[in-house]
Design an enzyme around this catalytic site. Structure first.
Site, PDB file in Angstrom:
ATOM      1  N   GLY A 188       0.806  -1.210   0.000  1.00 55.19           N
ATOM      2  CA  GLY A 188       0.000   0.000   0.000  1.00 55.19           C
ATOM      3  C   GLY A 188       0.844   1.267   0.000  1.00 55.19           C
ATOM      4  O   GLY A 188       1.931   1.323  -0.577  1.00 55.19           O
ATOM      5  N   GLY A 189       0.338   2.285   0.693  1.00 61.25           N
ATOM      6  CA  GLY A 189       1.023   3.571   0.734  1.00 61.25           C
ATOM      7  C   GLY A 189       2.407   3.494   1.333  1.00 61.25           C
ATOM      8  O   GLY A 189       3.264   4.351   1.060  1.00 61.25           O
ATOM      9  N   GLY A 213      21.145  11.340 -32.183  1.00 60.94           N
ATOM     10  CA  GLY A 213      20.695  12.018 -30.972  1.00 60.94           C
ATOM     11  C   GLY A 213      21.222  11.374 -29.704  1.00 60.94           C
ATOM     12  O   GLY A 213      21.414  12.055 -28.684  1.00 60.94           O
ATOM     13  N   ALA A 214      21.467  10.071 -29.746  1.00 66.29           N
ATOM     14  CA  ALA A 214      21.985   9.387 -28.562  1.00 66.29           C
ATOM     15  C   ALA A 214      23.366   9.915 -28.200  1.00 66.29           C
ATOM     16  O   ALA A 214      23.713  10.003 -27.018  1.00 66.29           O
ATOM     17  CB  ALA A 214      22.034   7.882 -28.808  1.00 66.29           C
TER      18      ALA A 214
END
Length: 530
Positions: free
Chosen positions: A185-186, A420-421
């Site tokens: 959970g949280g 671009g890499a």
């Protein structure tokens, strides 16, 4: 001296200081013993240590100083008023690791299953505040069953206070979460907000909704470990940075990691003397990396040859394995290494690799750790899944992290650096302080074959022997635009170096950059891509 009779049902209270001290020692013994031998045996039967045993392994012997040992909850109802153990299920305090202060809290699963209540949370809040105020790392040893149901919303509010403090301390002090039991959970969000997450196989799990809820909602059958075990988070989700087979090994590695980190963002990581010569030549590097860009090799061996004594700590070793993120030392000083791994997916950048490296670069920049980037990258991974999965925004995370980093940054191009890499992997154009290359480097918009097919497609199509023409054009493109000195001639590479001298050059370069100072524009904070 006589003592007045005590009210019915109460023991006689001590009236002198020795009696009071004896009473104190008796209470402390109760607190240290916890709920008793049966609960301890049950914990051990699960293959788990107790909270205090874990703290003893984490900290230097005899250094632990406990805080609020005698704290007890104030809840009533559901039988809580008759069960009020000391510590309230969490042991908090500080000690040292290799002589440096470290704050710690450890859930005691033997008490209320380690579940968080109001008093329990307040103790954690206090130790987190102390860690931030004094500028020392915080380690949480997690083994709890979530919020204490009997205390309702007060327990949930306690989690909110932890999350707020995690966020406030982010980038200020190192925060390490060690998962040693269930975390549902949280409760899983505090580890997610920390810098590093360690897990132990078979005994620790993390998930937002457990197998029972998953079965009820989706009909899927899965075990706790299959849903949120150490291997799942170390290999598939990337939630866990490290996974180990037992608690002893896990806590030893936490100690080692702490020796590579500064106390806070105002300090440099601790330096250590080394017998490994700064000018040691690495002749083996000449044979490790094939000149043929299509042949794979293990980048880890390159890193081993460069760093002190061949030792480094790889972060997220089993997730996004096409990129390596590691902490090591060069001439005794901590350095971060980000490197493409040609053995996995040819070292391309994809969504997971971009996220992994971006978070690592941000962490290193926050804690004053210089970054060495080793490039051998053919580009971003093409494909519909990658594009629809948001490779543009995920790749931008890595670009943003590098552009925003003010620590010393050195990039070394070993072989391929395409498109671009190449730009994203800390090129000179985005602020690398020094860009070095080996004579085997190929920096280009794309590979020669692809480039020739685009540029010379008409000549190739019109030729009597298209394949021979294509090979001729590939050779011409390489000779014109992809020779090792093309970028150096244009000032895009600071130097082309002998691979055997890599360690010596890096040590000298990092020494020069040690006094680097760079300011970012005045702003509340940036808005990094999500």
């Amino acid at each position: 001296m006589t003592t007045a009779p005590a009210p019915a049902g109460r023991a006689l209270e001590p009236t002198d200081i020795r009696g009071r001290v004896a009473e104190l020692h008796s209470i402390r013994e109760q607190a240290l013993a916890g709920p008793g031998g049966r609960a301890t045996a049950a914990q051990h039967a699960k293959g788990k240590l107790t909270a205090r045993e874990r703290i003893e392994l984490l900290l230097d012997p005899g250094s632990f100083q406990e805080v609020e040992q005698l704290r007890r909850h104030r809840a009533t109802g559901f039988g809580m008023e008759v069960k009020k153990p000391y510590t309230d299920g969490v042991v908090t305090g500080w000690g040292t690791v290799e002589g440096r202060t470290v704050f710690v809290y450890a859930h005691d699963f033997r008490i209320f299953g380690g579940a968080l209540g109001e008093a329990h949370a307040t103790k954690i809040h206090k130790i987190m505040d102390m860690a931030l105020a004094t500028g020392a790392p915080l380690v949480s040893l997690n083994d709890g069953a979530g919020a204490r149901i009997q205390e309702g919303v007060s327990a949930l509010a306690g989690y909110g206070g932890i999350f707020q403090r995690n966020t406030r301390a982010s980038g200020v002090i190192p925060q390490i979460s060690v998962m040693l039991g269930p975390c549902a959970g949280g409760a899983a969000y505090s580890p997610a907000l920390s810098d590093f997450v360690f897990m132990v196989r078979d005994t620790s799990q993390m998930f937002i909704t457990g197998p029972d809820v998953v079965r009820a909602v989706t009909g899927e059958e899965i075990s706790q470990n299959g849903l949120g075990g150490a291997d799942v988070h170390a290999e598939t989700s990337g939630v866990a940075h490290f996974a180990y087979d037992d608690e002893e090994t896990c806590l030893a590695e936490v100690r080692y990691l702490l020796t590579l980190l500064p106390q806070n963002n105002r300090e440099a990581p601790p330096a250590q003397p080394t017998a490994d010569p700064a000018g040691r030549r690495g002749e083996v590097l000449l044979d490790l990396v094939p000149a043929d860009g299509n042949r794979p090799y293990d980048m880890r061996r390159v890193i081993e040859e460069i760093v002190d004594d061949g030792e480094f700590l790889e972060v997220h070793e089993r997730w996004a394995r096409n990129i390596i993120c590691a902490l090591a030392r060069l001439d005794g000083r901590v350095v971060a290494v980000v490197a493409n791994q040609p053995q996995v997916l040819a070292g391309v950048l994809d969504i997971a690799a971009s996220e992994k490296a971006a978070r690592f670069v941000q962490m290193c920049d926050a804690f004053n750790i210089p970054i060495l980037t080793l490039l051998d990258v053919p580009g971003f991974l093409p494909g519909v899944d990658q594009e629809h999965g948001g490779i543009i925004r995920h790749g931008a995370k890595l670009l943003y992290a590098y552009c925003n980093a003010t620590v010393p940054r050195i990039s070394l191009i070993l072989r391929k650096a395409y498109g671009g890499a190449y730009i994203v992997m800390d090129s000179q154009s985005i602020g690398a302080d020094l860009t070095l290359a080996w004579p085997t480097n190929e920096i280009a918009v794309m590979g020669a074959e692809g480039a020739a097919n685009v540029i010379f497609r008409r000549q190739i199509a019109a030729a009597e022997d298209p394949e021979a023409m294509r090979q001729k054009m590939v050779k011409e493109y390489k000779s014109e635009l992809m020779h090792p000195y093309y970028a150096a001639e244009r000032g895009l590479v600071d130097d082309v170096i002998d691979p055997a001298q890599t360690r010596e050059v890096l040590v000298k370069s990092l020494a020069m950059l040690r006094s680097k100072h760079a300011d970012l524009p005045s702003r509340k904070h940036g808005n990094p891509p999500q």
